[in-house]
Design a protein around this motif. Structure first.
Motif, mmCIF file in Angstrom:
data_model
loop_
_atom_site.group_PDB
_atom_site.id
_atom_site.type_symbol
_atom_site.label_atom_id
_atom_site.label_comp_id
_atom_site.label_asym_id
_atom_site.label_seq_id
_atom_site.Cartn_x
_atom_site.Cartn_y
_atom_site.Cartn_z
ATOM 1 N N SER A 75 0.825 -1.215 0.000
ATOM 2 C CA SER A 75 0.000 0.000 0.000
ATOM 3 C C SER A 75 0.858 1.264 0.000
ATOM 4 O O SER A 75 1.987 1.268 0.484
ATOM 5 C CB SER A 75 -0.901 0.025 1.225
ATOM 6 O OG SER A 75 -1.803 -1.040 1.213
ATOM 7 N N GLU A 121 -4.351 -13.526 4.995
ATOM 8 C CA GLU A 121 -3.983 -13.332 3.591
ATOM 9 C C GLU A 121 -4.381 -14.590 2.815
ATOM 10 O O GLU A 121 -4.191 -15.700 3.302
ATOM 11 C CB GLU A 121 -2.462 -13.058 3.494
ATOM 12 C CG GLU A 121 -1.859 -13.083 2.115
ATOM 13 C CD GLU A 121 -2.485 -12.065 1.162
ATOM 14 O OE1 GLU A 121 -2.503 -10.866 1.474
ATOM 15 O OE2 GLU A 121 -2.961 -12.512 0.087
ATOM 16 N N GLY A 149 -10.276 -13.730 4.186
ATOM 17 C CA GLY A 149 -10.541 -12.738 5.221
ATOM 18 C C GLY A 149 -11.949 -12.185 5.214
ATOM 19 O O GLY A 149 -12.382 -11.574 6.204
ATOM 20 N N LEU A 222 -10.936 -10.777 -2.856
ATOM 21 C CA LEU A 222 -11.353 -11.941 -3.630
ATOM 22 C C LEU A 222 -11.667 -13.106 -2.707
ATOM 23 O O LEU A 222 -11.164 -13.156 -1.581
ATOM 24 C CB LEU A 222 -10.229 -12.351 -4.597
ATOM 25 C CG LEU A 222 -9.793 -11.277 -5.599
ATOM 26 C CD1 LEU A 222 -8.538 -11.704 -6.350
ATOM 27 C CD2 LEU A 222 -10.923 -10.964 -6.574
HETATM 28 N N1 SAH Z 1 -1.648 -4.633 3.752
HETATM 29 C C1 SAH Z 1 -0.786 -4.658 2.584
HETATM 30 C C2 SAH Z 1 -1.565 -4.459 1.313
HETATM 31 C C3 SAH Z 1 -1.565 -5.673 0.493
HETATM 32 S S1 SAH Z 1 -2.608 -5.581 -0.952
HETATM 33 C C4 SAH Z 1 0.296 -3.598 2.743
HETATM 34 O O1 SAH Z 1 0.515 -3.103 3.804
HETATM 35 O O2 SAH Z 1 0.975 -3.299 1.792
HETATM 36 C C5 SAH Z 1 -4.036 -6.437 -0.405
HETATM 37 C C6 SAH Z 1 -3.873 -7.909 -0.107
HETATM 38 O O3 SAH Z 1 -5.171 -8.425 0.142
HETATM 39 C C7 SAH Z 1 -3.298 -8.758 -1.227
HETATM 40 O O4 SAH Z 1 -2.127 -9.389 -0.792
HETATM 41 C C8 SAH Z 1 -4.397 -9.768 -1.520
HETATM 42 O O5 SAH Z 1 -3.927 -11.062 -1.842
HETATM 43 C C9 SAH Z 1 -5.170 -9.784 -0.224
HETATM 44 N N2 SAH Z 1 -6.543 -10.261 -0.315
HETATM 45 C C10 SAH Z 1 -7.464 -10.057 -1.289
HETATM 46 N N3 SAH Z 1 -8.616 -10.670 -0.992
HETATM 47 C C11 SAH Z 1 -8.435 -11.300 0.213
HETATM 48 C C12 SAH Z 1 -9.248 -12.103 1.062
HETATM 49 N N4 SAH Z 1 -10.517 -12.402 0.752
HETATM 50 N N5 SAH Z 1 -8.727 -12.563 2.211
HETATM 51 C C13 SAH Z 1 -7.456 -12.267 2.567
HETATM 52 N N6 SAH Z 1 -6.628 -11.517 1.808
HETATM 53 C C14 SAH Z 1 -7.114 -11.038 0.641
#
Ligand code: SAH
Length: 228
Positions: A75, A121, A149, A222
């Motif tokens: 992010s 994750e 999640g 997702l």
């Molecule tokens: N928190 C991270 C951002 C990662 S991007 C940071 O600090 O940089 C968002 C993440 O959400 C991705 O890795 C993606 O795989 C995950 N994600 C998407 N859908 C998800 C779900 N249903 N459950 C868990 N993780 C999920």
């Protein structure tokens, strides 16, 4: 023995990852309206370059999202600061649930604000990487789960705060249910692929208050899991 210390494991940083470059980022966050000294101090002392591949580490202190593989991103620092600031406002932060660990950057920041962080994750290799990154930083108050999640983590509910770093089209009911009724806070981007609204939800008893904060762009939330 190893002359050329890799920038990934050099926590202090060199050149483009040096303290001076980091201070510039801090200045930018303040310009954009981040006011919590607690959050700014944590961002200052948490290296971001160790969360990135070596080839991208030199861009770690730019205020942008960057690729971390598997079509996902780390992010943007401003967004991490903003979400953390909202959560840090809450009086008692015993436990926080984070959905979307990615490489663990936001997790690391939140781990300094809350007593305990639970993070989920869906992509296993990213979760493993986050685990390694947080270990490298000596962070021990985080529990990791490989899973979806959007179902939350009911065994550890209720949470004082829930942060979602991937965007659903609508907020899953489970997240409302697992929020503490004593001013539990949910910070979540909601909407389609191109743009979403960052929402701040506060639950007090049976009451739910929803505020729209700003337009953001996150990867989609997702369903299902990825193992390798
Ligand atoms: N928190 C991270 C951002 C990662 S991007 C940071 O600090 O940089 C968002 C993440 O959400 C991705 O890795 C993606 O795989 C995950 N994600 C998407 N859908 C998800 C779900 N249903 N459950 C868990 N993780 C999920």
């Amino acid at each position: 023995m190893e002359e050329r210390l890799s920038s990934r494991i050099n926590l202090n940083g060199i050149g483009m990852t040096s303290q001076r470059t980091r201070e510039r980022l801090l200045g930018r966050l303040m310009e954009q309206g981040i006011t919590s000294m607690e959050v700014l101090d944590i961002m200052r002392s948490t290296p971001r370059h160790i969360f990135l591949d070596e080839a991208l580490a030199h861009r770690a202190y730019e205020d942008v999202a960057l690729p971390i593989g598997y079509s996902q991103t780390i992010s943007q620092p401003y967004i991490v600061a903003r979400m953390s600031e909202i959560v840090a406002n809450s009086e008692s932060l015993e436990s926080v649930l984070e959905i979307g660990t990615g490489c663990g950057y936001q997790t690391a920041i939140i781990s300094k604000i809350a007593k305990k962080v639970y993070t989920i994750e869906r992509i296993k290799p990213l979760l493993d990487r986050a685990r390694r990154n947080l270990k490298l930083l000596g962070i021990r108050n985080v529990e990791f789960r490989h899973g979806d999640g959007s179902l939350g983590w009911s065994e550890n509910a209720p949470f004082d705060a829930i942060i979602t770093t991937a965007a659903p089209q609508t907020i899953p009911d489970e997240l409302y249910q697992q929020l503490s009724p004593k001013d539990g806070r949910l910070v979540i981007p909601v909407g389609g692929d191109d743009q979403q609204d960052l929402k701040h939800i506060v639950k007090s008893g049976d009451q739910i208050q929803i505020d729209n904060l700003e337009s953001v762009r996150f990867v989609p939330l997702l369903t299902g899991q990825v193992y390798n």
